[in-house]
Design a protein around this motif. Structure first.
Motif, PDB file in Angstrom:
ATOM      1  N   SER A 312       0.854  -1.193   0.000  1.00  0.00           N
ATOM      2  CA  SER A 312       0.000   0.000   0.000  1.00  0.00           C
ATOM      3  C   SER A 312       0.885   1.237   0.000  1.00  0.00           C
ATOM      4  N   PRO A 313       0.599   2.223  -0.885  1.00  0.00           N
ATOM      5  CA  PRO A 313       1.432   3.431  -0.939  1.00  0.00           C
ATOM      6  C   PRO A 313       0.985   4.462   0.101  1.00  0.00           C
ATOM      7  N   HIS A 314       1.957   5.183   0.644  1.00  0.00           N
ATOM      8  CA  HIS A 314       1.690   6.257   1.600  1.00  0.00           C
ATOM      9  C   HIS A 314       2.519   7.471   1.186  1.00  0.00           C
ATOM     10  N   GLN A 315       1.840   8.556   0.806  1.00  0.00           N
ATOM     11  CA  GLN A 315       2.507   9.747   0.295  1.00  0.00           C
ATOM     12  C   GLN A 315       3.275  10.453   1.408  1.00  0.00           C
ATOM     13  N   VAL A 316       4.539  10.819   1.121  1.00  0.00           N
ATOM     14  CA  VAL A 316       5.348  11.574   2.087  1.00  0.00           C
ATOM     15  C   VAL A 316       5.800  12.886   1.456  1.00  0.00           C
ATOM     16  N   ALA A 317       6.834  12.838   0.618  1.00  0.00           N
ATOM     17  CA  ALA A 317       7.370  14.013  -0.064  1.00  0.00           C
ATOM     18  C   ALA A 317       8.226  13.528  -1.219  1.00  0.00           C
ATOM     19  N   PRO A 318       8.391  14.348  -2.257  1.00  0.00           N
ATOM     20  CA  PRO A 318       9.159  13.895  -3.425  1.00  0.00           C
ATOM     21  C   PRO A 318      10.600  13.557  -3.088  1.00  0.00           C
ATOM     22  N   TYR A 319      11.117  12.652  -3.871  1.00  0.00           N
ATOM     23  CA  TYR A 319      12.527  12.291  -3.879  1.00  0.00           C
ATOM     24  C   TYR A 319      13.000  11.735  -2.548  1.00  0.00           C
ATOM     25  N   ILE A 320      12.406  10.648  -2.146  1.00  0.00           N
ATOM     26  CA  ILE A 320      12.861   9.947  -0.948  1.00  0.00           C
ATOM     27  C   ILE A 320      14.225   9.307  -1.225  1.00  0.00           C
ATOM     28  N   THR A 321      15.162   9.557  -0.344  1.00  0.00           N
ATOM     29  CA  THR A 321      16.505   9.011  -0.499  1.00  0.00           C
ATOM     30  C   THR A 321      16.860   8.020   0.600  1.00  0.00           C
ATOM     31  N   ALA A 322      16.140   8.056   1.729  1.00  0.00           N
ATOM     32  CA  ALA A 322      16.492   7.194   2.854  1.00  0.00           C
ATOM     33  C   ALA A 322      15.262   6.907   3.693  1.00  0.00           C
ATOM     34  N   VAL A 323      15.194   5.690   4.230  1.00  0.00           N
ATOM     35  CA  VAL A 323      14.151   5.298   5.178  1.00  0.00           C
ATOM     36  C   VAL A 323      14.849   4.595   6.340  1.00  0.00           C
ATOM     37  N   SER A 324      14.492   4.985   7.558  1.00  0.00           N
ATOM     38  CA  SER A 324      15.076   4.351   8.738  1.00  0.00           C
ATOM     39  C   SER A 324      13.971   4.029   9.730  1.00  0.00           C
ATOM     40  N   ILE A 325      14.144   2.944  10.453  1.00  0.00           N
ATOM     41  CA  ILE A 325      13.109   2.446  11.351  1.00  0.00           C
ATOM     42  C   ILE A 325      13.666   2.400  12.774  1.00  0.00           C
ATOM     43  N   ASP A 326      12.825   2.734  13.741  1.00  0.00           N
ATOM     44  CA  ASP A 326      13.200   2.641  15.148  1.00  0.00           C
ATOM     45  C   ASP A 326      13.164   1.162  15.542  1.00  0.00           C
ATOM     46  N   PRO A 327      14.299   0.550  15.868  1.00  0.00           N
ATOM     47  CA  PRO A 327      14.300  -0.899  16.113  1.00  0.00           C
ATOM     48  C   PRO A 327      13.584  -1.313  17.390  1.00  0.00           C
ATOM     49  N   THR A 328      13.339  -0.359  18.291  1.00  0.00           N
ATOM     50  CA  THR A 328      12.634  -0.700  19.527  1.00  0.00           C
ATOM     51  C   THR A 328      11.161  -0.343  19.478  1.00  0.00           C
ATOM     52  N   ALA A 329      10.792   0.493  18.533  1.00  0.00           N
ATOM     53  CA  ALA A 329       9.389   0.894  18.364  1.00  0.00           C
ATOM     54  C   ALA A 329       9.120   0.959  16.871  1.00  0.00           C
ATOM     55  N   PRO A 330       8.961  -0.187  16.218  1.00  0.00           N
ATOM     56  CA  PRO A 330       8.947  -0.231  14.755  1.00  0.00           C
ATOM     57  C   PRO A 330       7.809   0.535  14.082  1.00  0.00           C
ATOM     58  N   ALA A 331       6.822   0.994  14.848  1.00  0.00           N
ATOM     59  CA  ALA A 331       5.799   1.842  14.232  1.00  0.00           C
ATOM     60  C   ALA A 331       6.351   3.219  13.899  1.00  0.00           C
ATOM     61  N   THR A 332       7.535   3.537  14.430  1.00  0.00           N
ATOM     62  CA  THR A 332       8.159   4.840  14.187  1.00  0.00           C
ATOM     63  C   THR A 332       9.150   4.734  13.040  1.00  0.00           C
ATOM     64  N   LEU A 333       8.908   5.540  12.021  1.00  0.00           N
ATOM     65  CA  LEU A 333       9.750   5.568  10.823  1.00  0.00           C
ATOM     66  C   LEU A 333      10.223   6.988  10.565  1.00  0.00           C
ATOM     67  N   TYR A 334      11.373   7.091   9.909  1.00  0.00           N
ATOM     68  CA  TYR A 334      11.901   8.381   9.464  1.00  0.00           C
ATOM     69  C   TYR A 334      12.249   8.278   7.988  1.00  0.00           C
ATOM     70  N   VAL A 335      11.992   9.349   7.261  1.00  0.00           N
ATOM     71  CA  VAL A 335      12.277   9.390   5.833  1.00  0.00           C
ATOM     72  C   VAL A 335      13.105  10.638   5.543  1.00  0.00           C
ATOM     73  N   GLY A 336      14.175  10.464   4.761  1.00  0.00           N
ATOM     74  CA  GLY A 336      14.950  11.596   4.266  1.00  0.00           C
ATOM     75  C   GLY A 336      14.641  11.851   2.810  1.00  0.00           C
ATOM     76  N   THR A 337      14.561  13.133   2.438  1.00  0.00           N
ATOM     77  CA  THR A 337      14.222  13.496   1.057  1.00  0.00           C
ATOM     78  C   THR A 337      15.241  14.491   0.517  1.00  0.00           C
ATOM     79  N   ASN A 338      15.235  14.622  -0.807  1.00  0.00           N
ATOM     80  CA  ASN A 338      16.188  15.526  -1.467  1.00  0.00           C
ATOM     81  C   ASN A 338      15.542  16.299  -2.599  1.00  0.00           C
ATOM     82  N   ASP A 339      14.282  16.169  -2.821  1.00  0.00           N
ATOM     83  CA  ASP A 339      13.484  16.924  -3.788  1.00  0.00           C
ATOM     84  C   ASP A 339      14.119  17.127  -5.151  1.00  0.00           C
ATOM     85  N   GLY A 340      15.019  16.248  -5.543  1.00  0.00           N
ATOM     86  CA  GLY A 340      15.525  16.275  -6.901  1.00  0.00           C
ATOM     87  C   GLY A 340      16.646  17.265  -7.116  1.00  0.00           C
ATOM     88  N   PRO A 341      17.446  17.048  -8.159  1.00  0.00           N
ATOM     89  CA  PRO A 341      18.555  17.950  -8.464  1.00  0.00           C
ATOM     90  C   PRO A 341      18.050  19.337  -8.806  1.00  0.00           C
TER      91      PRO A 341
END
Length: 749
Positions: A312-341
């Motif tokens: 299932s897709p979940h919209q965040v922001a253009p140009y996702i470059t990284a995804v990281s997950i909290d290993p102790t609370a996996p419902a918590t995610l972080y996304v890094g973006t770069n919005d393109g060159p």
């Protein structure tokens, strides 16, 4: 943890110190307030190259950016730059030692690999034997001094290296990999760490079952493409995922493939043909079958709860470059973006979800800016309001002294070059008028940048290099264009030439650098330039009649072949400063105290760096002789007119392009930078450590408050003086707070 109570007296302050020290090892995240340290708040936010959650202390995160490493100690609520010692700030990747979380590795784009053993507070190179370009780093989770690093040297030179001693030495680990293979991702099997997987730019997946000694292809079922992501499922033995992205003349796409037999065979798990490439894949370390994939242009995080069968897709922001997950609370995610060159508004950033990707909020506060700052102006009628001009994104406005910014570009035609701002000038005489010099001429705003209109009538060129207001004559402006200086006496309504005496063939033989005006003597102007005939020479011209006639006042006195800056001391207007490169291509700095009649050098105490001129110069408008000079990524300050200098560069992470001093709060200095937006620093004595109520004293009650903040039992807002969240506390700070409580705050100043 249980909160500390008030049932104490001054005899147990030492006990509080012990508790405070214990907190250091666990959760303490308290620091001195941000004085005497440069910080960046934009405009824009830098793009994120990599993002990781510290597995041992999940409130700590690290992000790799093109302007250094940034760190959060509050689960993404705020960020601070931690790049001291990084000689190359373009960081591609960052890794946290799972055994000792204060140990970090940062791979750079041209500077090799760096290591920190204090949570990023300082860095040192650990790249001996490696190539300069680092694309990936992986650490053995059971033998944490064992690392794998993917590097390249440019051209066709690349290799995978391994260290068994924490980066002290390296050996090539590429047997079986194609020659000069550029590895883009590394994944270690957490259950069987001798099994390591890599993906390359053009040959999909390879596997080693002997800790990197030899490699073999593991591509059955995969297309002939290079990979962008690899992830091993820590809950299901032999399961791993491979992601890739592609672009061609019509489309951008990618896919996620899955292997259930350790790379023996692969099948498609997520097909994103024409829907954006896959840049990151992460697997939930607790819940079997739960994984996420981050994509480029559409900016979706795709979620699967059944091992990649459905998504299932979940919209965040253009140009996702990284995804990281909290290993102790996996419902918590972080996304890094770069919005393109070439993003015009610097929309890189970090986003956070606490509900397994269903909803997202921005988590970018404190990330360094991303734009090239070319001009600044202050609104004297509204303290705290300032404007920043950029080289390609127009004008930004801040109403809170630079903490936040918004675009202010309505009416600026970007397609004609008005996005390239060379100068900003604000006439604070009511009604306030803001002017912008651009590559499309001069523009004027009468409503604080909300709207702009062109004011070029009479200009012989619309390529404006400098723009200034004469403070002794409201409505009088001077614009220096590619065809010389023009003057307006009616608030830029019309312009007329004012270049008599300046070089005539302006477009070919000289480069305008600076135009300054005496703030007390009507019509007195100075123009700094580089003139090139047979040789290039820096020159300063002066006009005493409002641009009617100009005279060279530097011939034979200023030995500069490329002039970089020219400024005037507002509190002593006959004092001028000039900098540039000398004949020996070393930076030079000159001073005149008689309006340019005579000049002397004042650079004996400054670092005279070859091929690096002072890029910025500012003089305190209230204190004559207090100077700030920018050179490279550093700032120096002098309080005696340039005789003695000291460095003032803690926290800077980008080349300085301009310096500006807040006229209403001159202890606050702003630095425009090449790739990091606007930095600011507030100088002054450090606050009283341990003083929570602002009365310049530290009491037992206040120490208890600090301990409870550190333990997470009280909000940081409970102590507004002397400390703030932002960096790890050290023993010195503990001792200082206790001494302040016992002996008074004056003892620590």
């Amino acid at each position: 943890m249980k909160a500390v109570s008030r049932k104490l007296n001054t005899s147990v302050v030492g006990g509080i110190a012990v508790l405070f020290a214990a907190v250091l090892v666990s959760r303490a995240q308290i620091a001195l307030a941000g004085r005497n340290v440069w910080t960046s708040h934009g405009p824009g936010t830098t793009g994120i190259k990599a993002l990781i959650v510290d597995p041992s202390a999940t409130e700590r995160l690290y992000a790799a950016t093109a302007v250094g490493v940034t760190k959060s100690i509050d689960a993404g609520a705020t960020w601070n730059t931690v790049s001291t010692g990084l000689t190359n700030l373009h960081v591609n990747v960052i890794a946290v030692d799972p055994c000792t979380s204060d140990t970090l590795y940062a791979g750079t784009d041209g500077g090799g690999l760096f290591k920190s053993t204090n949570g990023g507070s300082s860095w040192s190179s650990t790249a001996t034997g490696l190539y300069d370009y680092v694309e990936a780093v992986a650490i053995d989770p059971t033998a944490c001094r064992t690392l794998y690093v993917a590097t390249a040297a440019g051209g066709d030179v690349a290799g995978l290296f391994k260290s068994s001693n924490g980066g002290e030495s390296w050996e090539l680990s590429s047997t079986g990999l194609p020659g000069s293979t550029f590895v883009t991702a590394i994944a270690i099997d957490p259950k069987t760490p001798r099994i390591v997987y890599v993906t390359t730019v053009n040959a999909a997946v390879f596997v080693s079952t002997d800790a990197g000694k030899t490699w073999s292809s593991a591509n059955v079922g995969l297309p002939e493409v290079g990979g962008t992501a690899l992830a091993v499922d820590p809950t299901v033995t032999g399961t791993l995922y491979f992601g890739f992205a592609y672009s061609n003349f019509c489309c951008v796409g990618g896919a996620v493939f899955k292997s259930a037999d350790g790379g023996g065979s692969w099948s498609t798990a997520l097909d994103l043909t024409n829907k954006g490439g896959v840049m990151a894949v992460v697997v939930d370390p607790i819940t079997p079958g739960l994984l996420y994939a981050g994509t480029q242009y559409a900016g979706n995080v795709y979620k699967s709860t059944d091992g990649g069968v459905s998504w299932s897709p979940h919209q965040v922001a253009p140009y996702i470059t990284a995804v990281s997950i909290d290993p102790t609370a996996p419902a918590t995610l972080y996304v890094g973006t770069n919005d393109g060159p070439g993003s015009p508004l610097g929309k890189g950033g970090i986003f956070k979800s606490i509900d397994s990707a269903s909803t997202w909020v921005s988590a970018s506060s404190g990330l360094p800016g991303a734009l090239n700052i070319s001009a600044m102006a202050f609104d004297r009628t509204t303290p705290g309001t300032l404007y920043g001009g950029t080289s390609d994104a127009g004008v930004f406005k801040s109403s809170d002294a630079g903490l936040t910014w918004r675009p202010a570009n309505t009416g600026l035609p970007f397609d004609n070059g008005a996005n390239n701002i060379s100068a900003l000038a604000l006439d604070s005489t009511p009604p306030s008028i803001l002017y912008a010099g651009t590559s499309a001429g001069v523009f004027r705003s009468t409503n604080g940048g909300d709207n702009w209109r062109s004011t070029i009538s009479g200009l012989t060129s619309t390529l404006v290099r400098n723009l200034i207001i004469d403070p002794t004559a409201p409505g009088t402006l001077y614009a220096w264009t590619s065809n010389g200086v023009s003057k307006s006496t009616n608030s830029a309504g019309t312009w007329k030439p004012a270049s008599t005496g300046l070089p005539s063939d302006l477009a070919d033989i000289y480069s305008p650098v600076a135009l300054v005006v005496d703030p007390t003597k009507h019509g007195t102007l100075y123009a700094g330039m580089t003139r090139c005939t047979d040789v290039c020479r820096g020159s300063v011209f002066k006009s005493s009649d409002g641009g009617g006639v100009w005279t060279d006042i530097s011939t034979g006195q200023i030995e500069i072949n490329s002039l970089a800056t020219l400024t005037i001391d507002p509190a002593a207007p006959t004092t001028l400063y000039v900098s540039g490169l000398g004949d020996d291509v070393v930076s030079r700095f000159y001073k005149s105290t008689d309006g340019g009649q005579t000049w002397s050098t004042v650079d004996s105490d400054l670092p005279l760096m070859p091929y690096t001129a002072f890029s910025a110069l500012a003089v305190d408008p209230t204190t004559s002789g207090t100077l700030y000079a920018g050179v490279g990524g550093s700032v120096f300050t002098s309080t005696d007119g340039g005789n003695v200098w000291r460095a003032l560069d803690t926290g800077l992470s980008s080349r300085v392009t301009l310096l500006a001093i807040d006229p209403d709060a001159p202890q606050r200095v702003y630095a425009g930078t090449l790739t990091g937006g606007v930095f600011d620093i507030e100088q002054g004595s450090p606050p009283c450590v341990g003083d929570c109520n602002g009365d310049n004293s530290a009491t037992v009650d206040e120490l208890i408050t600090l301990v409870n903040i550190a333990l997470g039992n009280a909000p940081s807002s409970g102590c507004t003086q002397g400390v703030t969240e932002g960096a790890e506390v050290d023993v010195t700070l503990v001792i200082q707070a206790v001494n302040n409580a016992l002996n008074g705050c004056s003892s620590s100043h």
